[in-house]
Each structure stands twice: as C-alpha cells, then as structure tokens.
Design a protein around this motif. Structure first.
Motif, PDB file in Angstrom:
ATOM      1  N   VAL A  33      48.827  45.294  37.842  1.00 12.49           N
ATOM      2  CA  VAL A  33      49.241  44.661  39.278  1.00 12.49           C
ATOM      3  C   VAL A  33      50.384  43.528  39.095  1.00 12.49           C
ATOM      4  O   VAL A  33      50.432  42.987  38.050  1.00 12.49           O
ATOM      5  CB  VAL A  33      47.807  44.061  40.037  1.00 12.49           C
ATOM      6  CG1 VAL A  33      46.841  45.325  40.408  1.00 12.49           C
ATOM      7  CG2 VAL A  33      47.169  43.021  39.356  1.00 12.49           C
ATOM      8  N   SER A  34      50.737  42.971  40.202  1.00 15.86           N
ATOM      9  CA  SER A  34      51.772  42.043  40.102  1.00 15.86           C
ATOM     10  C   SER A  34      51.114  40.655  39.755  1.00 15.86           C
ATOM     11  O   SER A  34      49.755  40.551  39.947  1.00 15.86           O
ATOM     12  CB  SER A  34      52.533  41.858  41.538  1.00 15.86           C
ATOM     13  OG  SER A  34      51.692  41.417  42.430  1.00 15.86           O
ATOM     14  N   THR A  35      51.979  39.666  39.344  1.00 19.04           N
ATOM     15  CA  THR A  35      51.562  38.422  39.237  1.00 19.04           C
ATOM     16  C   THR A  35      50.956  37.702  40.320  1.00 19.04           C
ATOM     17  O   THR A  35      50.129  37.030  40.372  1.00 19.04           O
ATOM     18  CB  THR A  35      52.419  37.622  38.481  1.00 19.04           C
ATOM     19  OG1 THR A  35      53.264  38.325  37.427  1.00 19.04           O
ATOM     20  CG2 THR A  35      52.216  36.122  38.342  1.00 19.04           C
ATOM     21  N   GLY A  36      51.693  38.086  41.412  1.00 23.29           N
ATOM     22  CA  GLY A  36      51.151  37.444  42.860  1.00 23.29           C
ATOM     23  C   GLY A  36      49.733  38.035  43.202  1.00 23.29           C
ATOM     24  O   GLY A  36      48.966  37.086  43.925  1.00 23.29           O
ATOM     25  N   THR A  37      49.486  39.394  42.974  1.00 24.47           N
ATOM     26  CA  THR A  37      48.052  39.706  43.089  1.00 24.47           C
ATOM     27  C   THR A  37      47.012  39.161  42.375  1.00 24.47           C
ATOM     28  O   THR A  37      46.056  38.811  42.911  1.00 24.47           O
ATOM     29  CB  THR A  37      48.340  41.257  43.030  1.00 24.47           C
ATOM     30  OG1 THR A  37      49.100  42.036  43.846  1.00 24.47           O
ATOM     31  CG2 THR A  37      46.791  41.967  43.189  1.00 24.47           C
ATOM     32  N   VAL A  38      47.437  38.919  41.059  1.00 24.64           N
ATOM     33  CA  VAL A  38      46.412  38.148  40.338  1.00 24.64           C
ATOM     34  C   VAL A  38      46.148  36.870  40.615  1.00 24.64           C
ATOM     35  O   VAL A  38      44.927  36.396  40.777  1.00 24.64           O
ATOM     36  CB  VAL A  38      46.949  38.158  38.467  1.00 24.64           C
ATOM     37  CG1 VAL A  38      46.091  37.197  37.956  1.00 24.64           C
ATOM     38  CG2 VAL A  38      46.929  39.526  38.052  1.00 24.64           C
ATOM     39  N   ALA A  39      47.116  36.161  41.152  1.00 23.62           N
ATOM     40  CA  ALA A  39      47.207  34.712  41.722  1.00 23.62           C
ATOM     41  C   ALA A  39      46.228  34.732  42.853  1.00 23.62           C
ATOM     42  O   ALA A  39      45.244  33.836  42.922  1.00 23.62           O
ATOM     43  CB  ALA A  39      48.386  34.026  41.668  1.00 23.62           C
ATOM     44  N   ASN A  40      46.486  35.599  43.920  1.00 25.64           N
ATOM     45  CA  ASN A  40      45.525  35.812  44.998  1.00 25.64           C
ATOM     46  C   ASN A  40      44.355  36.199  44.750  1.00 25.64           C
ATOM     47  O   ASN A  40      43.499  35.695  45.190  1.00 25.64           O
ATOM     48  CB  ASN A  40      46.368  36.560  45.934  1.00 25.64           C
ATOM     49  CG  ASN A  40      47.684  36.148  46.660  1.00 25.64           C
ATOM     50  OD1 ASN A  40      47.917  35.079  46.598  1.00 25.64           O
ATOM     51  ND2 ASN A  40      48.524  37.223  47.045  1.00 25.64           N
ATOM     52  N   ARG A  41      44.016  36.983  43.902  1.00 28.29           N
ATOM     53  CA  ARG A  41      42.704  37.466  43.564  1.00 28.29           C
ATOM     54  C   ARG A  41      41.973  36.422  42.874  1.00 28.29           C
ATOM     55  O   ARG A  41      40.710  36.041  43.178  1.00 28.29           O
ATOM     56  CB  ARG A  41      42.687  38.728  42.525  1.00 28.29           C
ATOM     57  CG  ARG A  41      43.329  39.870  43.243  1.00 28.29           C
ATOM     58  CD  ARG A  41      42.505  40.558  43.992  1.00 28.29           C
ATOM     59  NE  ARG A  41      42.915  41.796  44.633  1.00 28.29           N
ATOM     60  CZ  ARG A  41      42.401  43.054  44.488  1.00 28.29           C
ATOM     61  NH1 ARG A  41      41.235  43.208  43.962  1.00 28.29           N
ATOM     62  NH2 ARG A  41      42.878  44.185  44.814  1.00 28.29           N
ATOM     63  N   ILE A  42      42.470  35.429  42.130  1.00 26.85           N
ATOM     64  CA  ILE A  42      41.943  34.608  41.459  1.00 26.85           C
ATOM     65  C   ILE A  42      41.509  33.327  42.423  1.00 26.85           C
ATOM     66  O   ILE A  42      40.505  32.941  42.668  1.00 26.85           O
ATOM     67  CB  ILE A  42      42.671  33.818  40.379  1.00 26.85           C
ATOM     68  CG1 ILE A  42      42.611  35.049  39.197  1.00 26.85           C
ATOM     69  CG2 ILE A  42      42.126  32.660  39.835  1.00 26.85           C
ATOM     70  CD1 ILE A  42      43.169  34.594  37.730  1.00 26.85           C
ATOM     71  N   LYS A  43      42.782  33.350  43.528  1.00 27.85           N
ATOM     72  CA  LYS A  43      42.181  31.990  44.540  1.00 27.85           C
ATOM     73  C   LYS A  43      41.137  32.672  45.389  1.00 27.85           C
ATOM     74  O   LYS A  43      40.353  31.904  45.826  1.00 27.85           O
ATOM     75  CB  LYS A  43      43.667  32.068  45.000  1.00 27.85           C
ATOM     76  CG  LYS A  43      43.542  30.826  46.413  1.00 27.85           C
ATOM     77  CD  LYS A  43      44.991  30.842  46.891  1.00 27.85           C
ATOM     78  CE  LYS A  43      44.849  29.992  47.931  1.00 27.85           C
ATOM     79  NZ  LYS A  43      46.295  29.780  48.734  1.00 27.85           N
ATOM     80  N   LYS A  44      41.170  33.709  45.800  1.00 22.65           N
ATOM     81  CA  LYS A  44      40.166  34.359  46.503  1.00 22.65           C
ATOM     82  C   LYS A  44      38.605  34.410  45.876  1.00 22.65           C
ATOM     83  O   LYS A  44      37.564  33.767  46.375  1.00 22.65           O
ATOM     84  CB  LYS A  44      40.281  36.036  46.668  1.00 22.65           C
ATOM     85  CG  LYS A  44      39.133  36.663  47.489  1.00 22.65           C
ATOM     86  CD  LYS A  44      39.496  38.205  47.812  1.00 22.65           C
ATOM     87  CE  LYS A  44      39.080  38.775  46.317  1.00 22.65           C
ATOM     88  NZ  LYS A  44      38.966  40.097  46.667  1.00 22.65           N
ATOM     89  N   LEU A  45      38.522  34.651  44.383  1.00 30.23           N
ATOM     90  CA  LEU A  45      37.501  34.399  43.898  1.00 30.23           C
ATOM     91  C   LEU A  45      36.768  33.161  43.455  1.00 30.23           C
ATOM     92  O   LEU A  45      35.578  32.583  43.577  1.00 30.23           O
ATOM     93  CB  LEU A  45      37.371  35.105  42.264  1.00 30.23           C
ATOM     94  CG  LEU A  45      37.798  36.570  42.299  1.00 30.23           C
ATOM     95  CD1 LEU A  45      38.404  37.323  41.054  1.00 30.23           C
ATOM     96  CD2 LEU A  45      36.384  37.384  42.594  1.00 30.23           C
ATOM     97  N   LEU A  46      37.725  31.899  43.568  1.00 22.58           N
ATOM     98  CA  LEU A  46      37.611  30.637  43.433  1.00 22.58           C
ATOM     99  C   LEU A  46      36.856  30.192  44.871  1.00 22.58           C
ATOM    100  O   LEU A  46      35.694  29.596  45.230  1.00 22.58           O
ATOM    101  CB  LEU A  46      38.622  30.001  42.953  1.00 22.58           C
ATOM    102  CG  LEU A  46      39.016  29.743  41.675  1.00 22.58           C
ATOM    103  CD1 LEU A  46      40.343  29.370  41.549  1.00 22.58           C
ATOM    104  CD2 LEU A  46      37.924  28.847  41.085  1.00 22.58           C
ATOM    105  N   LYS A  47      37.540  30.704  45.989  1.00 20.60           N
ATOM    106  CA  LYS A  47      37.154  30.537  47.316  1.00 20.60           C
ATOM    107  C   LYS A  47      35.884  30.733  47.607  1.00 20.60           C
ATOM    108  O   LYS A  47      34.781  30.152  48.174  1.00 20.60           O
ATOM    109  CB  LYS A  47      38.128  30.730  48.257  1.00 20.60           C
ATOM    110  CG  LYS A  47      37.944  30.377  49.746  1.00 20.60           C
ATOM    111  CD  LYS A  47      38.883  30.752  50.545  1.00 20.60           C
ATOM    112  CE  LYS A  47      38.645  30.348  52.100  1.00 20.60           C
ATOM    113  NZ  LYS A  47      39.602  30.710  52.985  1.00 20.60           N
TER     114      LYS A  47
END
Length: 146
Positions: A33-47
């Motif tokens: 997946v894109s780097t942006g998707t990874v960043a967003n997914r990790i941010k969501k998992l942290l939240k």
C-alpha cells in the motif's frame, strides 16, 4: 477480533512487532500500500489504543542486571491495589500482573544486579509489605520473547 482491524492493519502490526524501527516507506513496500496509507493506519491504531506505545527491547544483562526473577505473591484481596501500587514504585520491578483465579495473586518481574540484591529485595521490600500472605521466587535462567 475487532472487525475494524482488517488484514492490512494486521500486517502492519505484525511488521511493527518484529521490527518497530521500520519506516513507513519500508512497511508500505512489504504490505503493498502507499506510504500515506501506512501512516494513516498507524495513526488510527494509536488513536484507538490498539498500539499503546513504541518502545525498545533492552539487553538487561548488558546494562548490568544479571538476575531476572519472577515473584509469585499471594495477597489479601483487600490489599491487592495497595501492594501493586507499592511494588510499582520499586525500580527493580519491570512488570506486574494481578491474577484473580483462586487465591488472589500478584506476578512480579524484577531485575537486579546479583543474587544478593534479589535476597535483599525480597527480605527488605516484599516480606514487609502489609497484606502479603506468602510468596515464591523463581530465578529465570533463559528467556525468549516474540
């Protein structure tokens, strides 16, 4: 399992568990997946609290802590909270687990420099805690973690 956590999230979590220092770009190449998707997914998992924090895995022996012990403490039910609070304040204590099956118990992971330090810790700190009925110590000779 939480239905909001999909296979992409699981893959990202698996990668982070094995090597938490991988960049978003490296993870994106592995997951597809894109780097942006990874960043967003990790941010969501942290939240959501799925990922609580990022940490390091220390080699305690190289830091001078040669003895790793597990203490199994039998405690009075009414004193569990105060005992765990006091245990948490000791620098030798790494982890504490409260178990409520059968006899109320506390499992404590501690690290000290030498056997003599373990003996002192048990005699000076554990034996004197109000509400401790009984305890056993286990010296760990080898360990592996995922």
């Amino acid at each position: 399992m939480n239905e909001e956590i999909d296979n992409i999230d699981r893959k990202i979590i698996s990668i982070l568990l094995n090597e938490g220092r991988k960049s978003f770009n490296e993870i994106s190449l592995i997951v597809g997946v894109s780097t942006g998707t990874v960043a967003n997914r990790i941010k969501k998992l942290l939240k959501k609290g799925v990922i609580k924090k990022f940490t390091v895995d220390l080699d305690w022996k190289k830091l001078g802590f040669k003895v790793f012990a597990i203490l199994l403490i039998e405690a009075e039910l009414k004193k569990l909270s105060s005992i765990t609070e006091k245990l948490y304040s000791y620098p030798e204590v790494n982890e504490i687990y409260t178990c409520m099956v059968g006899t109320p118990s506390i499992v404590v992971f501690i690290r000290v420099n030498a056997i003599e330090d373990l003996s002192f810790f048990i005699q000076d700190k554990i034996a004197s805690l109000e509400g401790v009925k009984n305890f056993k110590s286990i010296i760990v000779t080898d360990s592996r973690r995922k």
